[in-house]
Every structure is written in C-alpha cells, then in structure tokens.
Design an enzyme around this catalytic site. Structure first.
Site, PDB file in Angstrom:
ATOM      1  N   LYS A  48       4.230  -2.131  -1.701  1.00 64.20           N
ATOM      2  CA  LYS A  48       3.605  -1.387  -2.803  1.00 64.20           C
ATOM      3  C   LYS A  48       4.456  -1.505  -4.070  1.00 64.20           C
ATOM      4  O   LYS A  48       3.940  -1.706  -5.162  1.00 64.20           O
ATOM      5  CB  LYS A  48       3.398   0.082  -2.398  1.00 64.20           C
ATOM      6  CG  LYS A  48       2.322   0.233  -1.331  1.00 64.20           C
ATOM      7  CD  LYS A  48       2.270   1.621  -0.705  1.00 64.20           C
ATOM      8  CE  LYS A  48       1.261   1.616   0.452  1.00 64.20           C
ATOM      9  NZ  LYS A  48       1.171   2.915   1.146  1.00 64.20           N
ATOM     10  N   GLN A  92       4.461   8.224   1.758  1.00 62.56           N
ATOM     11  CA  GLN A  92       4.134   7.325   2.865  1.00 62.56           C
ATOM     12  C   GLN A  92       4.054   8.117   4.169  1.00 62.56           C
ATOM     13  O   GLN A  92       5.006   8.809   4.535  1.00 62.56           O
ATOM     14  CB  GLN A  92       5.199   6.215   2.960  1.00 62.56           C
ATOM     15  CG  GLN A  92       4.857   5.121   3.939  1.00 62.56           C
ATOM     16  CD  GLN A  92       3.606   4.324   3.543  1.00 62.56           C
ATOM     17  OE1 GLN A  92       3.434   3.965   2.380  1.00 62.56           O
ATOM     18  NE2 GLN A  92       2.733   4.071   4.497  1.00 62.56           N
ATOM     19  N   ASP A 115      -3.518   8.317  -3.512  1.00 56.68           N
ATOM     20  CA  ASP A 115      -3.967   8.000  -2.155  1.00 56.68           C
ATOM     21  C   ASP A 115      -5.311   8.667  -1.836  1.00 56.68           C
ATOM     22  O   ASP A 115      -5.935   8.344  -0.827  1.00 56.68           O
ATOM     23  CB  ASP A 115      -2.925   8.475  -1.124  1.00 56.68           C
ATOM     24  CG  ASP A 115      -1.912   7.387  -0.796  1.00 56.68           C
ATOM     25  OD1 ASP A 115      -2.258   6.198  -0.927  1.00 56.68           O
ATOM     26  OD2 ASP A 115      -0.782   7.738  -0.415  1.00 56.68           O
TER      27      ASP A 115
END
Ligand code: NAP
Length: 301
Positions: A48, A92, A115
């Site tokens: 990422k 994460q 997200d």
C-alpha cells in the site's frame, strides 16, 4: 475459459489517480497503522505504501509493537483524525487479540475511513448512498464492468459474509440490480445454491474449496481467496497438468498463493475466472488509492 487478469485495469486506476493528484493544490495523505509482526500484514502495508509512492500520495507508516493497548491505539487514531495533512487512515486487520477492533474501527473519522469499515460508511452503503466502499468489493465491480460482464438481472451468489468482502460485495451487486444470494458456513447444500449463479464471488479463505460441481456452466467466477500452499501434493491436486510452474514457485519461495476456487476444475466449467495471483488482489490496493483521493477531494471542498 477467459482469465480475468487485473493488472492492466489496476495500472489504469492508479494512473487516473496520479493524474488527478497532479492537478491538486496539496498532496493527499494516507496514514497506515499496523500493530505487531504478522508477516502477511507487513507485506500488505508495504504494498500500500509503495502504491502511494507510485501515484503521489504522501504516506506514513505507523508500526506499533505487538503489546500495544486499545487505549494507546485510540490515542494515535485521535491524533490522526485531527491532522489536516492526513486524508485517509487505514488500520491493517487483524489486530492482536488484546485490542478491541470494533472500538478502533469506530474511532476513525468516517470522512477519513478509506477502508469503508466504519458503521457510518457501512450504513451508507446499505442505504444505497455509498461514500467509501471497502476496496476489495469495489475493485471487483470495476473488474466486472471493465470485462463487460453483465450484472443487472443476473443470479449472483456471494460465498462468505465477512464485513470486508462478502457483505459489501452483496450490497454492491444488489445496487447493480443483481438477484443476490449470500452463502456462509451454515449454508445447506452449498453446491445446489452456487450452481444457480451466473456470477459467483467466493471469499472464504479455504484453498481450492469451490470445485467444478459448485459452478454453473458458463458462469463468471471471481476468486477473492488468498491462501498459501506449502505442500507439493496440495499444489498438484489443484493445478493438475499445469502444476509445474507452481511447483517451481514453491521450490523457490517455500509457498505459492492460491485462491478459494479449484483452478483446474473451474477452468473446465466457468466462462470467466479471476486468477490468483494477478486478479482481485491487485485491484484492492488500486481502489485504496482511489478512496484516498476521494477523501482528500471531499475534505477540501
Ligand atoms: P473471513 O472473515 O474469514 O470470512 C470467511 C467467510 O467464509 C465467513 O463468512 C464464513 O462463514 C465463510 N465460510 C467459511 N467456510 C465456509 C464453507 N465451508 N462454506 C461456505 N462458507 C464458508 O474471510 P475474509 O476476510 O472475507 O477473506 C476471505 C478470503 O479472501 C481469504 O482468503 C482472504 O485472504 C481473502 N481476501 C483477499 C483480499 C484481496 O485483496 N484479494 C482481500 C480480503 C480478503 P461464517 O460467517 O458462517 O463463518
């Protein structure tokens, strides 16, 4: 059978983000938060960050020790929420077990929730008014559109009901006028249900679980699974005559990445199938870049 490779589409999405950023007065910023030493999480975050560098997003990587408490992580999230130079925050998952994952997700400012996991964004998606959509299912819709796969009116089946893939995937397909069935570990006679699907999306986390008998002839099959195989016999069982290349990868790296769909059997029945690797996974990162650009644009209006 057509392989729905995603590398060109992922590159195009990133190029579009990059060219939009060159028109902006200030660079968008993404903060990635990782807790502990899970090797898979480290790889995902590294990918990422690398994508941010490619497209011109300023990124920062907060790598915290395994022993981090919920309150320490909440403090970090609070500080990122108020910083004007941070447009997107991603944590994460999974987090270590002592951390209250729900509390962390709910602490992220919904306007920075790139997200799409915050209840506000989940609710907006459910209402058909999405702002930030989870990256993996959003990428799958882009892939289907790019490949010209019809969604409207089709029987679509999603296997898996996780918050990050299965549920938002089903919502997006519903919005696009598919007739959607969601399956999970308690579904009775899974094959009887999945065999009705013109469009089958599988996100369960079990290597090669979906066999030929689960697939309607001519269906489009999207394999979200990412599983690591380490045994040559497992590789041979999934890849049949085409196992040689995979066995070479296994010998070189100690493991090889496979999906939730049995590739050799699916190739006999499906009309289209996403490969693993080279399919859905590439789009997830590209869509994160797109969501971060969107967050920056919306916040600066
Ligand atoms: P998850 O949270 O573990 O959820 C798995 C889902 O599969 C659950 O809903 C579970 O049902 C269902 N399931 C498990 N065994 C089943 C069975 N035998 N029959 C039917 N349903 C079954 O998984 P996830 O986070 O969605 O991830 C799924 C896979 O996708 C993993 O391999 C993951 O690594 C991969 N993934 C890939 C990407 C990407 O970018 N390519 C992104 C995210 C995830 P219950 O709800 O009943 O337990």
């Amino acid at each position: 059978m057509i392989k729905l490779e995603a590398s060109q589409l992922a590159a195009r999405i990133k190029q579009d983000v990059q060219s939009a950023i060159t028109q902006m007065a200030r660079q968008p910023g993404l903060a990635a938060v990782r807790v502990g030493e899970d090797p898979a999480s480290a790889v995902y975050v590294r990918n990422k960050i690398r994508a941010c560098e490619e497209v011109g997003i300023r990124s920062e990587h907060h790598a915290l020790p395994e022993s981090t408490s919920t309150s320490a992580l909440l403090d970090l999230i609070a500080s990122l929420n108020v910083r004007d130079d941070v447009d997107g925050i991603l944590t994460q998952l999974p987090l270590p077990s002592q951390i209250d994952e729900t509390a962390i997700i709910e602490a992220i400012d919904p306007a920075k929730d790139v997200d799409g996991f915050h209840p506000v964004n989940v609710g907006r998606l459910g209402l058909g008014r999405p702002v930030f959509v989870p990256c993996t299912p959003a990428g799958i819709i882009e892939l289907l559109d790019d490949a010209g796969v019809e969604i409207r009116g089709t029987n679509a089946c999603v296997v898996g009901r996780s918050q990050i893939v299965g549920r938002p995937m089903a919502q997006l397909l519903l919005q696009r006028d598919a007739t959607v069935t969601i399956c999970h570990s308690r579904t009775r006679d899974l094959a009887a249900v999945t065999r009705n699907a013109d469009l089958l999306v599988v996100a369960i986390g079990r290597a090669g679980f979906i066999r030929g008998e689960h697939i309607k002839p001519g269906a489009t099959v999207i394999d979200v699974g990412m599983n690591r195989l380490t045994e040559p016999d497992e590789v041979r069982a999934l890849f049949g005559n085409e196992a040689e290349k995979r066995l070479e990868v296994l010998a070189r790296r100690g493991s090889t990445l496979v999906g939730d769909v049995h590739p050799a059997e699916a190739a006999e029945v499906a009309a289209k199938l996403t490969p693993v690797p080279g399919g859905v996974g590439l789009l997830t990162v590209a869509m994160l870049m797109k969501n971060t650009l969107k967050a920056a644009t919306l916040r600066r209006r």
